[in-house]
Design a protein around this motif. Structure first.
Motif, mmCIF file in Angstrom:
data_model
loop_
_atom_site.group_PDB
_atom_site.id
_atom_site.type_symbol
_atom_site.label_atom_id
_atom_site.label_comp_id
_atom_site.label_asym_id
_atom_site.label_seq_id
_atom_site.Cartn_x
_atom_site.Cartn_y
_atom_site.Cartn_z
ATOM 1 N N GLN A 68 0.914 -7.213 2.730
ATOM 2 C CA GLN A 68 1.962 -6.764 1.808
ATOM 3 C C GLN A 68 2.626 -5.461 2.264
ATOM 4 O O GLN A 68 3.359 -4.839 1.491
ATOM 5 C CB GLN A 68 1.401 -6.599 0.389
ATOM 6 C CG GLN A 68 0.368 -5.497 0.244
ATOM 7 C CD GLN A 68 -0.206 -5.407 -1.145
ATOM 8 O OE1 GLN A 68 -1.349 -5.754 -1.389
ATOM 9 N NE2 GLN A 68 0.597 -4.915 -2.089
ATOM 10 N N THR A 69 2.356 -5.037 3.508
ATOM 11 C CA THR A 69 2.898 -3.770 3.975
ATOM 12 C C THR A 69 4.104 -3.994 4.886
ATOM 13 O O THR A 69 4.090 -4.874 5.744
ATOM 14 C CB THR A 69 1.810 -2.975 4.747
ATOM 15 O OG1 THR A 69 0.738 -2.708 3.850
ATOM 16 C CG2 THR A 69 2.364 -1.662 5.272
ATOM 17 N N ILE A 70 5.138 -3.194 4.670
ATOM 18 C CA ILE A 70 6.345 -3.235 5.497
ATOM 19 C C ILE A 70 6.554 -1.847 6.096
ATOM 20 O O ILE A 70 6.566 -0.848 5.372
ATOM 21 C CB ILE A 70 7.581 -3.636 4.672
ATOM 22 C CG1 ILE A 70 7.361 -5.011 4.019
ATOM 23 C CG2 ILE A 70 8.847 -3.643 5.545
ATOM 24 C CD1 ILE A 70 8.446 -5.409 3.029
ATOM 25 N N ASP A 88 5.194 -6.756 8.837
ATOM 26 C CA ASP A 88 6.647 -6.886 8.753
ATOM 27 C C ASP A 88 7.232 -5.509 9.044
ATOM 28 O O ASP A 88 6.872 -4.520 8.391
ATOM 29 C CB ASP A 88 7.070 -7.355 7.357
ATOM 30 C CG ASP A 88 6.741 -8.817 7.139
ATOM 31 O OD1 ASP A 88 6.686 -9.563 8.136
ATOM 32 O OD2 ASP A 88 6.536 -9.208 5.984
ATOM 33 N N LYS A 105 11.746 -0.994 -0.827
ATOM 34 C CA LYS A 105 10.803 -0.803 -1.939
ATOM 35 C C LYS A 105 11.423 -1.186 -3.277
ATOM 36 O O LYS A 105 10.764 -1.739 -4.154
ATOM 37 C CB LYS A 105 10.335 0.656 -1.969
ATOM 38 C CG LYS A 105 9.274 0.959 -3.009
ATOM 39 C CD LYS A 105 7.932 0.344 -2.653
ATOM 40 C CE LYS A 105 6.880 0.668 -3.702
ATOM 41 N NZ LYS A 105 5.551 0.183 -3.308
ATOM 42 N N LEU A 108 11.612 -4.989 -3.312
ATOM 43 C CA LEU A 108 10.270 -5.594 -3.286
ATOM 44 C C LEU A 108 9.245 -4.555 -3.758
ATOM 45 O O LEU A 108 8.454 -4.022 -2.976
ATOM 46 C CB LEU A 108 9.931 -6.047 -1.856
ATOM 47 C CG LEU A 108 10.889 -7.077 -1.238
ATOM 48 C CD1 LEU A 108 10.635 -7.218 0.257
ATOM 49 C CD2 LEU A 108 10.728 -8.429 -1.935
ATOM 50 N N LYS A 110 6.477 -4.548 -5.194
ATOM 51 C CA LYS A 110 5.030 -4.759 -5.040
ATOM 52 C C LYS A 110 4.567 -4.572 -3.604
ATOM 53 O O LYS A 110 3.367 -4.512 -3.334
ATOM 54 C CB LYS A 110 4.655 -6.166 -5.526
ATOM 55 C CG LYS A 110 4.805 -6.307 -7.029
ATOM 56 C CD LYS A 110 4.309 -7.647 -7.508
ATOM 57 C CE LYS A 110 4.452 -7.715 -9.025
ATOM 58 N NZ LYS A 110 4.321 -9.075 -9.528
ATOM 59 N N GLN A 111 5.523 -4.499 -2.676
ATOM 60 C CA GLN A 111 5.139 -4.287 -1.279
ATOM 61 C C GLN A 111 4.810 -2.800 -1.050
ATOM 62 O O GLN A 111 5.295 -1.925 -1.761
ATOM 63 C CB GLN A 111 6.263 -4.714 -0.335
ATOM 64 C CG GLN A 111 6.719 -6.156 -0.521
ATOM 65 C CD GLN A 111 5.568 -7.139 -0.423
ATOM 66 O OE1 GLN A 111 5.104 -7.656 -1.444
ATOM 67 N NE2 GLN A 111 5.102 -7.406 0.773
ATOM 68 N N VAL A 113 5.363 0.241 1.430
ATOM 69 C CA VAL A 113 6.394 0.538 2.422
ATOM 70 C C VAL A 113 6.135 1.919 3.036
ATOM 71 O O VAL A 113 5.897 2.892 2.306
ATOM 72 C CB VAL A 113 7.798 0.504 1.777
ATOM 73 C CG1 VAL A 113 8.874 0.755 2.830
ATOM 74 C CG2 VAL A 113 8.037 -0.835 1.080
#
Ligand code: SF4
Length: 271
Positions: A68-70, A88, A105, A108, A110-111, A113
């Motif tokens: 879930q990390t960008i 990602d 952020k 999205l 919930k990701q 960042v």
């Protein structure tokens, strides 16, 4: 240690844990973190970027947030960051990583960042982006690598170059009357209300590598707990442009650089 910092920044605290305790946070070096791609770094021998990449990847693995990390890469020596993390990743224009991270952020939420930026990127062309993202209280994490020069373009004076430090554009050393003073990004960000966690660390020896990892973890946790922006400024060696050997560069951080950029946690809303 932080005389001016204590006056301006009531939350400032230097690291107070023992060497033995700090070492416990380091993972065995034989295991590659899952969040790093299995390729070799292109960085110069003795560069700090590889160490910091590994610490970020270890923290992401240990927090269980790889999926879930960008990450947002910047411009500079770390421009290839997006090739090294198995996450990602998005490339930003020079200095604009906090704005790009803001957009990601907010679309999205919930990701998780983070941006990865150097001092030429964040401290110069991107400093407005940094301050405004902080003032907006964006729930992002900023990994800010300070090596006191523009690395990729040939070692020119950066906003963080120390007084007296020789660079390719200040061969006689940075002079305050002519070249101004170094910008202390971490101190400034800590004084903006939207920041939730701010620390300055270093990777010049094992205990400080361990403390850097702790700080990176706390900055990610500030985002996960939706407290605000987290920034970790990491003092990092650039032996190539400092014209020092890798071991001399580590000693220069310890003996010279830390005097201008004192280490410690400047702000932590979780304490
Ligand atoms: S020029 Fe400096 S910052 Fe860039 S890769 Fe080489 S040692 Fe690292």
């Amino acid at each position: 240690m932080a005389v001016a910092g204590e006056w301006f920044l009531p939350q400032w605290r230097s690291w107070d844990t023992s060497y033995r305790e700090d070492r416990k946070v380091l993972s065995p070096t034989t295991n590659r973190p899952r969040s790093l791609v299995d390729i070799s770094f292109h960085y110069c021998p003795g560069c700090g970027h590889g160490i910091i990449h590994r610490l970020v990847a270890e923290v992401i693995d240990e927090l269980g947030i790889q999926g879930q990390t960008i990450g947002v890469a910047s411009v500079g020596c770390s421009v290839h960051t997006l090739s090294y993390f198995d996450l990602d990743m998005q490339q930003a224009a020079h200095g604009r990583a906090p704005a790009v991270a803001t957009g990601i952020k907010r679309v999205l939420p919930k990701q998780i960042v983070f941006t990865y930026q150097g001092d030429g990127d964040l401290g110069a062309i991107g400093i407005g982006e940094m301050f405004h993202a902080t003032a907006r209280g964006e729930k992002i994490t900023v990994i800010y690598v300070n090596n006191a020069v523009y690395g990729m373009t040939g070692g020119q004076m950066a906003p963080t170059t120390l007084i007296g430090q020789a660079t390719s554009t200040t061969p006689d050393g940075r002079l305050p009357d002519r070249d101004g003073f170094p910008i202390k990004v971490a101190e400034l960000v800590s004084m903006i209300d939207g920041s939730a966690f701010v620390a300055r660390t270093s990777v010049h020896n094992p205990v400080n590598v361990a403390r850097t990892k702790k700080a990176i973890r706390m900055a990610f946790q500030a985002q996960m707990n939706r407290l605000g922006l987290g920034l970790v400024e990491v003092l990092s060696p650039c032996p190539t442009n400092w014209h020092l050997s890798p071991s001399e560069a580590m000693k220069w951080i310890e003996n010279v650089m830390i005097k201008s950029f004192p280490l410690g946690i400047m702000k932590s809303l979780e304490r």
